[in-house]
Design an enzyme around this catalytic site. Structure first.
Site, PDB file in Angstrom:
ATOM      1  N   GLU A 153      82.516  71.107  74.729  1.00  0.00           N
ATOM      2  CA  GLU A 153      83.008  71.761  75.939  1.00  0.00           C
ATOM      3  C   GLU A 153      82.005  72.847  76.259  1.00  0.00           C
ATOM      4  O   GLU A 153      81.800  73.763  75.466  1.00  0.00           O
ATOM      5  CB  GLU A 153      84.409  72.336  75.715  1.00  0.00           C
ATOM      6  N   GLU A 164      75.048  78.922  85.451  1.00  0.00           N
ATOM      7  CA  GLU A 164      76.181  79.687  84.939  1.00  0.00           C
ATOM      8  C   GLU A 164      75.746  81.102  84.577  1.00  0.00           C
ATOM      9  O   GLU A 164      74.836  81.292  83.772  1.00  0.00           O
ATOM     10  CB  GLU A 164      76.784  78.991  83.717  1.00  0.00           C
TER      11      GLU A 164
END
Length: 490
Positions: free
Chosen positions: A257, A392
């Site tokens: 993840e 990000e």
């Protein structure tokens, strides 16, 4: 590098085979309070390969008897652990706030979530683990069962030092695996307190083993170790790719993840007050340090100016400060490295032509000069090719993008390498259906913030956000077990 010395600050040891043990290296790292870099929260072990080998051996030995327990018996341990965590919730939450900076209410909420996860998976011990399948032979019985992987290595990040470890450990244990747990070094004091709860609840020795240390030694060691049958990782996409490569090379199962660049779409019929509240909470709570945090704010032109004005008014009211202070809404970045990363992206945004509407600076006044504080930051005139729209940031930075149509909004929303979470605010059922069908993300939310995740539902992303498997809920069984097909002939 620090050597172990006598100090009033507690030194936390590794937990291996039911014992708290000093690392073979006899070295520790200091965990620093990001709200005050002069405060050491605790010392944690800087372990070596020998410590990891010891933990894997203990887990392998314990797995023989652990897997033989019934699911309900394993569940009873999880219930007991949940009760211990509940008794220690204030202590754990305070440690979390001191160690990684989120506000105390957020820390308590995260710890409470961990308790709920433990109780949820305790109940999973009584659910079915297979199906009866009709055989072509009328005199035979054929069915499936699920068996544990064996020893699993869990590598967890610093931003959720209680919830993420628990949402990996709990399903791993309930399905019969034993665990070697490596937390992020920046949040290892809080993780150690979680490990203490497992010990206090009487979990058999070797079922959970806790080893702290650098990613290059302990993290890489978990990836490479032949005694570890599966690896569950949460962290950056760069490190996640290394996990995948190492696991594939030796045939281990892996689960990743990773990052997100999560959009919120504000349609021209949206409830703007609701959308503003959710955008601010989704993007700036926890200082934007969530993989599901809202980062891109894609607004239809008809409501752009009104929405922007409402949001800026609210952002200007945000109180930044120490997470233990009751009036604080947003705490510091979790480390100096993270602060510098956020500031570097703000500089990139300005250099690439975006307009800085609010914030953008380090906060060094009003008693915050010793912490890693940054102003909540809002940009506009952002296009989809800019760094702040593609990469990000993991910080409190919102990038406004103006669009004319929902079709254009969806195209921009999908124009990134990530696909973790996304949200839209609209009253139009057609907009909702288009968003549900066309948004390339593992979690899509309508009239709700992008950062909301429920423990009983599958969680994971598309594209570079995930390896494809899902965490949480009943979906966790897919990773932590393998299917065995059984054929019985009378």
């Amino acid at each position: 590098m620090n050597t172990i010395i006598e100090t009033k600050v507690k030194t936390y040891k590794n937990y291996i085979n039911g014992e708290w043990i000093v690392a073979s290296t006899n070295q520790v790292d200091a965990s620093i309070n990001p709200a005050n870099k002069e405060e050491i929260v605790g010392y944690v072990q800087k372990s070596g390969k020998e410590d990891l080998d010891q933990a894997v051996a203990a887990a392998k030995e314990a797995q023989v008897s652990w897997r033989k327990l019934s699911g309900s018996a394993r569940g009873e341990y999880l219930y007991k652990i949940a009760n211990v965590v509940e008794r220690r919730i204030d202590e754990i939450a305070e440690s979390m706030t001191k160690e990684m900076g989120k506000t105390l209410p957020e820390s308590k909420g995260e710890t409470a979530r961990g308790i709920a996860i433990l109780r949820y998976y305790a109940g999973e011990g009584m659910r079915k683990i297979g199906d009866v399948i009709p055989s072509s032979d009328s005199e035979a019985l054929m069915f499936t069962s699920r068996v544990p992987l064996g020893v699993v290595g869990l590598i967890t990040p610093w931003n959720f030092p209680a919830a993420i470890p628990i949402w990996k450990i709990a399903p791993a244990l309930i399905y019969g695996n034993t665990v070697v747990f490596k937390p992020a070094q920046d949040a290892a004091v809080t993780a150690a307190k979680i490990a203490e709860c497992f010990e206090e609840a009487g979990l058999p020795a070797g079922v959970l083993n806790f080893v702290t240390g650098s990613g290059s030694v302990i993290g890489q060691g978990i990836i490479d170790h032949p005694g570890i049958n599966g690896i569950s990782f949460t962290g950056s996409d760069q490190v996640g790719k290394l996990v995948a490569q190492g696991a594939v090379a030796r045939g281990a199962k892996y689960q990743l993840e990773m990052g997100g660049k999560n959009p919120v779409i504000i349609a021209n019929d949206a409830d703007l007050d609701q959308a503003v509240e959710a955008t601010i909470n989704g993007g700036l709570r926890s200082t934007g340090q969530k993989c599901t945090a809202t980062s891109r704010v894609i607004v239809q032109s008809e409501v752009y100016e009104e929405f922007k004005a409402k949001l800026l008014e609210k952002v200007k009211e945000i109180k930044v400060g120490h997470g233990l202070q009751g009036e604080t809404w947003m705490g510091p970045c979790a480390s100096e490295n993270q602060l510098q990363t956020v500031l570097s992206y703000i500089e990139k945004g300005i250099a690439e032509g975006a307009t800085l509407l609010h914030g953008g600076k380090r906060i060094e006044a009003n008693g915050l000069e010793h912490g890693f504080f940054v102003e909540p930051t809002v940009f506009e005139n952002v296009n989809s090719k800019m760094s702040i729209a593609q990469e990000e940031i993991f910080g409190p930075v919102l990038a406004f993008i103006k669009v004319d149509t929902i079709e254009q909004a969806l195209e921009i929303a999908n124009d990134v390498q990530y696909g973790l979470s996304a949200s839209i605010f609209t009253k139009d059922i057609g907009n909702m259906l288009s968003f549900i069908n066309e948004m390339d993300a593992g979690l899509v939310r309508i009239n709700a913030e992008s950062a909301g995740v429920e423990l009983q539902a599958p969680f994971g992303g598309m594209k570079q956000s995930s390896s494809g498997s899902r965490e949480q809920g009943q979906a966790a069984i897919e990773f932590f077990t393998a299917i065995k097909t059984v054929f019985v002939k009378a």
